[in-house]
Write a protein that holds these residues in place. Sequence first.
Motif, PDB file in Angstrom:
ATOM      1  N   ASN A 198     -56.796  16.331  44.750  1.00  0.00           N
ATOM      2  CA  ASN A 198     -56.188  15.277  45.572  1.00  0.00           C
ATOM      3  C   ASN A 198     -56.908  13.966  45.317  1.00  0.00           C
ATOM      4  O   ASN A 198     -58.041  13.944  44.827  1.00  0.00           O
ATOM      5  CB  ASN A 198     -56.267  15.644  47.059  1.00  0.00           C
ATOM      6  N   LYS A 199     -56.248  12.843  45.645  1.00  0.00           N
ATOM      7  CA  LYS A 199     -56.856  11.542  45.375  1.00  0.00           C
ATOM      8  C   LYS A 199     -56.358  10.506  46.367  1.00  0.00           C
ATOM      9  O   LYS A 199     -55.347  10.708  47.048  1.00  0.00           O
ATOM     10  CB  LYS A 199     -56.552  11.077  43.952  1.00  0.00           C
ATOM     11  N   GLN A 200     -57.092   9.410  46.453  1.00  0.00           N
ATOM     12  CA  GLN A 200     -56.700   8.274  47.281  1.00  0.00           C
ATOM     13  C   GLN A 200     -56.416   7.095  46.367  1.00  0.00           C
ATOM     14  O   GLN A 200     -57.217   6.790  45.476  1.00  0.00           O
ATOM     15  CB  GLN A 200     -57.813   7.929  48.274  1.00  0.00           C
ATOM     16  N   VAL A 201     -55.270   6.441  46.581  1.00  0.00           N
ATOM     17  CA  VAL A 201     -54.893   5.315  45.747  1.00  0.00           C
ATOM     18  C   VAL A 201     -54.729   4.069  46.610  1.00  0.00           C
ATOM     19  O   VAL A 201     -54.289   4.145  47.761  1.00  0.00           O
ATOM     20  CB  VAL A 201     -53.585   5.586  44.975  1.00  0.00           C
ATOM     21  N   VAL A 202     -55.131   2.941  46.048  1.00  0.00           N
ATOM     22  CA  VAL A 202     -54.945   1.646  46.708  1.00  0.00           C
ATOM     23  C   VAL A 202     -53.882   0.892  45.924  1.00  0.00           C
ATOM     24  O   VAL A 202     -54.029   0.665  44.717  1.00  0.00           O
ATOM     25  CB  VAL A 202     -56.258   0.846  46.738  1.00  0.00           C
ATOM     26  N   LEU A 203     -52.789   0.529  46.602  1.00  0.00           N
ATOM     27  CA  LEU A 203     -51.686  -0.167  45.943  1.00  0.00           C
ATOM     28  C   LEU A 203     -51.992  -1.653  45.802  1.00  0.00           C
ATOM     29  O   LEU A 203     -52.903  -2.188  46.433  1.00  0.00           O
ATOM     30  CB  LEU A 203     -50.394   0.028  46.741  1.00  0.00           C
ATOM     31  N   GLY A 204     -51.185  -2.305  44.980  1.00  0.00           N
ATOM     32  CA  GLY A 204     -51.366  -3.733  44.785  1.00  0.00           C
ATOM     33  C   GLY A 204     -51.175  -4.544  46.053  1.00  0.00           C
ATOM     34  O   GLY A 204     -51.712  -5.644  46.187  1.00  0.00           O
ATOM     35  N   GLY A 235     -51.238   2.110  35.940  1.00  0.00           N
ATOM     36  CA  GLY A 235     -49.850   1.943  35.523  1.00  0.00           C
ATOM     37  C   GLY A 235     -48.954   1.681  36.706  1.00  0.00           C
ATOM     38  O   GLY A 235     -49.387   1.487  37.824  1.00  0.00           O
ATOM     39  N   THR A 236     -47.680   1.670  36.451  1.00  0.00           N
ATOM     40  CA  THR A 236     -46.723   1.451  37.535  1.00  0.00           C
ATOM     41  C   THR A 236     -45.820   2.651  37.632  1.00  0.00           C
ATOM     42  O   THR A 236     -45.529   3.325  36.658  1.00  0.00           O
ATOM     43  CB  THR A 236     -45.872   0.195  37.274  1.00  0.00           C
ATOM     44  N   ALA A 237     -45.367   2.927  38.846  1.00  0.00           N
ATOM     45  CA  ALA A 237     -44.457   4.035  39.086  1.00  0.00           C
ATOM     46  C   ALA A 237     -43.781   3.787  40.409  1.00  0.00           C
ATOM     47  O   ALA A 237     -44.402   3.370  41.361  1.00  0.00           O
ATOM     48  CB  ALA A 237     -45.211   5.361  39.106  1.00  0.00           C
ATOM     49  N   GLY A 238     -42.500   4.072  40.485  1.00  0.00           N
ATOM     50  CA  GLY A 238     -41.803   3.922  41.742  1.00  0.00           C
ATOM     51  C   GLY A 238     -41.887   2.529  42.313  1.00  0.00           C
ATOM     52  O   GLY A 238     -41.842   2.316  43.514  1.00  0.00           O
ATOM     53  N   GLY A 239     -42.025   1.495  41.463  1.00  0.00           N
ATOM     54  CA  GLY A 239     -42.111   0.127  41.943  1.00  0.00           C
ATOM     55  C   GLY A 239     -43.506  -0.269  42.380  1.00  0.00           C
ATOM     56  O   GLY A 239     -43.705  -1.355  42.891  1.00  0.00           O
ATOM     57  N   HIS A 240     -44.510   0.610  42.199  1.00  0.00           N
ATOM     58  CA  HIS A 240     -45.862   0.334  42.647  1.00  0.00           C
ATOM     59  C   HIS A 240     -46.817   0.183  41.467  1.00  0.00           C
ATOM     60  O   HIS A 240     -46.629   0.749  40.408  1.00  0.00           O
ATOM     61  CB  HIS A 240     -46.387   1.475  43.527  1.00  0.00           C
ATOM     62  N   SER A 241     -47.874  -0.576  41.688  1.00  0.00           N
ATOM     63  CA  SER A 241     -49.046  -0.523  40.822  1.00  0.00           C
ATOM     64  C   SER A 241     -50.202  -0.128  41.721  1.00  0.00           C
ATOM     65  O   SER A 241     -50.260  -0.536  42.880  1.00  0.00           O
ATOM     66  CB  SER A 241     -49.314  -1.879  40.167  1.00  0.00           C
ATOM     67  N   GLY A 242     -51.098   0.707  41.212  1.00  0.00           N
ATOM     68  CA  GLY A 242     -52.164   1.195  42.076  1.00  0.00           C
ATOM     69  C   GLY A 242     -53.393   1.604  41.295  1.00  0.00           C
ATOM     70  O   GLY A 242     -53.355   1.772  40.077  1.00  0.00           O
ATOM     71  N   THR A 243     -54.480   1.766  42.027  1.00  0.00           N
ATOM     72  CA  THR A 243     -55.752   2.168  41.448  1.00  0.00           C
ATOM     73  C   THR A 243     -56.271   3.374  42.208  1.00  0.00           C
ATOM     74  O   THR A 243     -56.195   3.426  43.438  1.00  0.00           O
ATOM     75  CB  THR A 243     -56.788   1.033  41.546  1.00  0.00           C
ATOM     76  N   VAL A 244     -56.791   4.370  41.493  1.00  0.00           N
ATOM     77  CA  VAL A 244     -57.394   5.525  42.142  1.00  0.00           C
ATOM     78  C   VAL A 244     -58.744   5.111  42.712  1.00  0.00           C
ATOM     79  O   VAL A 244     -59.660   4.749  41.973  1.00  0.00           O
ATOM     80  CB  VAL A 244     -57.560   6.694  41.150  1.00  0.00           C
ATOM     81  N   ALA A 245     -58.862   5.142  44.043  1.00  0.00           N
ATOM     82  CA  ALA A 245     -60.117   4.761  44.703  1.00  0.00           C
ATOM     83  C   ALA A 245     -61.074   5.933  44.777  1.00  0.00           C
ATOM     84  O   ALA A 245     -62.287   5.769  44.588  1.00  0.00           O
ATOM     85  CB  ALA A 245     -59.828   4.232  46.106  1.00  0.00           C
ATOM     86  N   ILE A 246     -60.561   7.126  45.084  1.00  0.00           N
ATOM     87  CA  ILE A 246     -61.383   8.337  45.138  1.00  0.00           C
ATOM     88  C   ILE A 246     -60.596   9.474  44.487  1.00  0.00           C
ATOM     89  O   ILE A 246     -59.465   9.741  44.865  1.00  0.00           O
ATOM     90  CB  ILE A 246     -61.741   8.737  46.585  1.00  0.00           C
ATOM     91  N   GLN A 247     -61.203  10.122  43.495  1.00  0.00           N
ATOM     92  CA  GLN A 247     -60.621  11.309  42.891  1.00  0.00           C
ATOM     93  C   GLN A 247     -61.390  12.508  43.436  1.00  0.00           C
ATOM     94  O   GLN A 247     -62.531  12.740  43.080  1.00  0.00           O
ATOM     95  CB  GLN A 247     -60.724  11.265  41.367  1.00  0.00           C
ATOM     96  N   HIS A 248     -60.778  13.262  44.339  1.00  0.00           N
ATOM     97  CA  HIS A 248     -61.463  14.395  44.960  1.00  0.00           C
ATOM     98  C   HIS A 248     -61.498  15.579  44.011  1.00  0.00           C
ATOM     99  O   HIS A 248     -60.658  15.721  43.120  1.00  0.00           O
ATOM    100  CB  HIS A 248     -60.765  14.785  46.268  1.00  0.00           C
ATOM    101  N   ARG A 249     -62.500  16.448  44.243  1.00  0.00           N
ATOM    102  CA  ARG A 249     -62.676  17.605  43.368  1.00  0.00           C
ATOM    103  C   ARG A 249     -61.493  18.556  43.415  1.00  0.00           C
ATOM    104  O   ARG A 249     -61.215  19.253  42.443  1.00  0.00           O
ATOM    105  CB  ARG A 249     -63.939  18.375  43.777  1.00  0.00           C
TER     106      ARG A 249
END
Length: 416
Positions: A279-285, A262-276
Motif C-alpha cells: 500500500n502507499k500514500q500519494v500526494v496529488l498536484g 506520471g499522470t492517470a485519471g486526470g491526476h499527477s501525483g507523487t508517492v509520499a510513503i511506500q509501505h512494506r
Amino acid sequence: MPEEELLAEVYRGRVLTLVPLNDRGSLVPEAEAALKEKYLRWCETRGGGDCLGLFMDGPYLRTDDRRTLALALAFGTVLDETREALGRELSPQAMLSSLVWAAGLYLTLWLVPEPSTKAVAAALSVMLLAWLGVDTVWGLMDGWASMAHRAHEATTFEELREAGEEFGRRIGTDAARAMILSVAALSGRTLGEVAARMRSLPQFNPLQAQWAAQGFRGSVGVAVQEVAAVEVVVEGGRALVVLTSPQAPLALNVLSRSDDSGTAGGHSGTVAIQHRGGNKQVVLGNGQRWHLPRGKDLHDIPAEDRLGDELKAAAERIARRWGQGELSNKERAAIERARDAGNENSARHLEGLARGRWVNARLKEEFPQLQWSSKGVDAVDPRPGGFKYEVLSGTSENFAVHGRRMATEFFRMIFF
C-alpha cells in the motif's frame, strides 16, 4: 497506567505480533527488543545500522520484516559476495536493502499476483526459468511459501536464521545468485531495457539454449519484454508454467515507483510513503493526500471530491481554534503525569491525540450526514459511490501510522 498505541498483526485468527507503534513510550516488548538487538548485531558487518531498512516504518520487526530478514539469511554468503562486489558504491548497504526487499516482493507477488504487478512477477519468472529450469523454480516457490510461514511464526533471531538457512539449502547457491542478478537487472528499468541488457550478458547464449531445451519458443529476451502474466499450476503431479503476453510491454518500474510522477485519471501525483505491504500514500498536484491499498492507483482517485474538500477546509478552520483550554481534566492529568516523569515526547504525543479527538468531534457535528466511527476509517460517505475519510494531524509519524493501521482501506486523508 502507561498509555500506548499498539499494532496487532493477525494471521488466520492468530495474533502474530503486538508491538508499540513508536518507541517513545515506556512499554518495551522483550522478545521484539531482543530480536531487534540481534538483527542490528548481524548488520554490523554488513554496513552497520539498519542495513536492510527494516525499521523505516516502525521501531520493531513486523511479519513482513521478519520474512525479509529470513530471505536475507537464506541468501547467506551470496549476499555478502554481492556487497563486496559493489566495492566503493555510494551506499552498498542501501543497494543490498533494495535487492532483498525487491526479491521478497517478487516472491510474494508470484504467490498472490496483483493485476497491476503481474508483469513484474512474470518477467522475473522468465529470467529464473531460463537460468534455473522449471523444476528448480517450482522448488523455489514451494520453499519460499514454507519459509514465509515459518518466518511469520518466528519469535527469535535463531528461528529466523533456521528458516532462512533451510530455504537457502533447498534452493542452493546458484539459484540465490540468479535471484539477486535477476532482481538487479530488472530494478528501475522497462521491460525493453531489460531485454537488451539480457542479450548483452556473457551467459545469454547458454541461457537461450536452456530456454529452448525446456520447450519454450522464441528468445528469452523477447519473452521478458512481452510477458504479462505467469501462472504456476500442478497438473498430474507435474509443475506447469503458463506465460501470457499483452499487445504491448508494460513498464517494470511499477515495482517501487508506481505512478510516482506520471499522470492517470486526470491526476499527477507523487508517492509520499511506500509501505512494506504494497500500500502507499500519494500526494496529488492539488494537495490532496490519498491512501491506496494494493491494487489501487491514481486511476481510482475521483477527478473531483467536493465533500473531501469541504472536510479539509473545515478541519483546518476548526484546528485553528484549538487551545489548552479545550483539554479535558483527564487529558490534562495524563499530560502532566508524563511531564512530571520527564517524558516530554510522550506529553506532546498525548496532547496531539487530544487535539485530534477535539477536531474530530467538531467535524462530526458539522457533517452529520457522514457515518462516523471510532474504529477503522473515521468517516464514510454512505451515498452510492461515496468515499472514506480519515481525519489526522499532518505529522510524518501520523501519516505513517495511519497507513500501517489501515493498509487495506482506500481513503482520503483529511489532515490539519
